[in-house]
Design an enzyme around this catalytic site. Structure first.
Site, PDB file in Angstrom:
ATOM      1  N   CYS A  86       0.639  -0.962   0.007  1.00 18.89           N
ATOM      2  CA  CYS A  86      -0.545  -0.064   0.089  1.00 18.89           C
ATOM      3  C   CYS A  86       0.908   1.575   0.216  1.00 18.89           C
ATOM      4  CB  CYS A  86      -0.955   0.276   1.344  1.00 18.89           C
ATOM      5  SG  CYS A  86      -0.357  -0.011   2.764  1.00 18.89           S
ATOM      6  N   CYS A  91       2.815   5.685   9.285  1.00 20.62           N
ATOM      7  CA  CYS A  91       1.606   5.916   8.347  1.00 20.62           C
ATOM      8  C   CYS A  91       1.188   7.589   7.947  1.00 20.62           C
ATOM      9  CB  CYS A  91       0.917   4.332   7.784  1.00 20.62           C
ATOM     10  SG  CYS A  91      -0.578   5.130   6.247  1.00 20.62           S
ATOM     11  N   GLU A 147       0.658  -0.531  17.183  1.00 18.73           N
ATOM     12  CA  GLU A 147      -0.543   1.082  16.001  1.00 18.73           C
ATOM     13  C   GLU A 147      -1.123   0.982  17.240  1.00 18.73           C
ATOM     14  OE1 GLU A 147      -4.097   1.912  13.205  1.00 18.73           O
ATOM     15  OE2 GLU A 147      -2.769   0.936  12.398  1.00 18.73           O
ATOM     16  N   SER A 188       2.004  -5.120   3.376  1.00 15.85           N
ATOM     17  CA  SER A 188       3.283  -4.969   3.517  1.00 15.85           C
ATOM     18  C   SER A 188       4.240  -6.145   3.040  1.00 15.85           C
ATOM     19  CB  SER A 188       3.605  -5.593   4.905  1.00 15.85           C
ATOM     20  OG  SER A 188       2.415  -6.272   5.728  1.00 15.85           O
TER      21      SER A 188
END
EC number: 1.17.7.4
Length: 380
Positions: A55, A139, A169, A309
């Site tokens: 991504c 990100c 995260e 990923s």
């Protein structure tokens, strides 16, 4: 959102191989190889999902590590894995990156990259205390969630963070306001919350979760609290949504779905879950050595995709192996078009194009001849 998404599927046939992305050229090559299979046997094929793999946030993070090595020279240090893929981590290690668990494992004054998953303010403070030269590869979509978390607490609400307790995260987002944040992983967690019904609350979600997975939890939260607000926009990553939509389409057509991705990759694990919830057997394949030929017994159609990923090199290997089992007819199915690009910070962009997507994808589409097999050792 720059990415254009659609649920209707379409087959794509390219007549100009020189203009194709690397993997699509490979698929055309694979599909035109002579087949020696028994013509009386059931037709065996692979449906390859698009979009799949890297991504925009992952491309940016990997490019930042490579560029930092060019600018500062090895070694450079990366807190945690830059992205959750063992193959990517292994090859970056060989180029001079050193992956560590904590900012306190980095020599004072050294270059330190923060991973794409984001970090808490406490980590930033620790890096500052050690005079580290910080490069932040968080990100932008995760950074947006951090921003919303700060706004929630500023408005005097308790933050209910829908996510996995131990995921990096979630740890980073919770760190924005640890005393005002509660993590909920399941509907049962919602029922166990020790808060009055009239407590002002707000919810946010980890970006890599499944839309279906979070829907039930969000519904339980809205039924549990009278004063609850959600994010201004959906916090599930567009790439996660697109890959999950592609998996749903594969599950309707395939006898088996294979998702290339590392075991610690949340978005890859969710893709497997989505296929199974649709009623189709599915397996995670960290690398081709983990493909079990027994899974293919009685299977005519295999659906293949990869987590956000995952480099195309690992998909190449899986397609080669499937062809050896007779699944040498490959169709590409597109359920969305992604054209999102995230620029690198100015400290790394002098004299380069930060949006050179094709260059990075091509570089990660082929396995180097001397690449080590299996999961690489992490360097501390």
């Amino acid at each position: 959102m720059p990415a254009r998404c659609g649920m209707a599927t379409q087959r794509r046939v390219h007549s100009h191989p020189s203009r194709m992305p690397a993997l699509e050229q490979y698929v055309m090559h694979l599909s035109t190889k002579p087949s020696h299979s028994d013509t009386s046997a059931p037709r065996k094929r692979v449906i390859l999902a698009e979009p799949r793999g890297f991504c925009a946030g992952v491309r940016r993070a990997i490019a930042m590590v490579e560029r930092a090595l060019e600018v500062y020279g090895p070694p450079i240090y990366v807190r945690k894995q830059i992205v959750h893929n063992h193959y990517v981590v292994g090859l970056l290690e060989r180029k001079g990156a050193r992956f560590v668990e904590s900012e306190f494992d980095v020599p004072e004054g050294a270059v330190c990259l923060f991973s794409a998953h984001g970090v808490s303010p406490a980590v930033r403070a620790g890096a500052a205390d050690r005079n580290l030269q910080v490069i932040d590869a968080t990100c932008p979509l995760v950074a947006k969630v951090h921003q919303q978390a700060r706004r929630v607490v500023r408005d005097g609400r308790v933050l209910l963070l829908v996510g996995h307790q131990e995921h990096e995260e979630t740890e980073g987002t919770r760190g924005e306001a640890p005393r005002e944040t509660l993590v909920v992983e399941t509907v049962e967690d919602v029922e166990r919350l020790d808060l009055p019904r009239d407590t002002p609350v707000a919810y946010l979600t980890q970006t890599t979760l499944s839309v279906d997975e979070t829907a039930g939890i969000v519904r339980a939260l809205t039924e549990r609290f009278d004063d609850i607000v959600g994010p201004g926009t959906d916090t599930i990553c567009y790439a996660s949504q697109n890959r999950q939509n592609g998996i749903k389409s594969l599950a309707r057509q395939a006898d088996l779905v294979l998702v290339v991705g590392s075991e610690n990759s949340s978005n890859s694990q969710r893709m497997v879950d989505v296929a199974r919830e649709a009623g189709t057997p599915a397996q995670l394949v960290p690398d081709v050595s983990r493909l079990d030929g027994g899974w293919l017994e009685g299977v005519a159609t295999v659906g293949v995709s990869s987590g956000a990923s995952v480099p195309d090199a690992l998909v190449h290997q899986l397609l080669d192996r499937l062809a050896e089992f007779g699944h040498d007819e490959v169709e590409i199915e597109s359920t969305a078009v992604e054209d999102v690009v995230f620029s690198m910070p100015l400290q790394l962009t002098d004299g380069i194009r930060s949006d050179d997507r094709e260059r990075l994808d091509d570089a990660w589409s082929t396995v180097p001849p001397d690449a080590p097999a299996g999961t690489p050792r992490r360097t501390m």
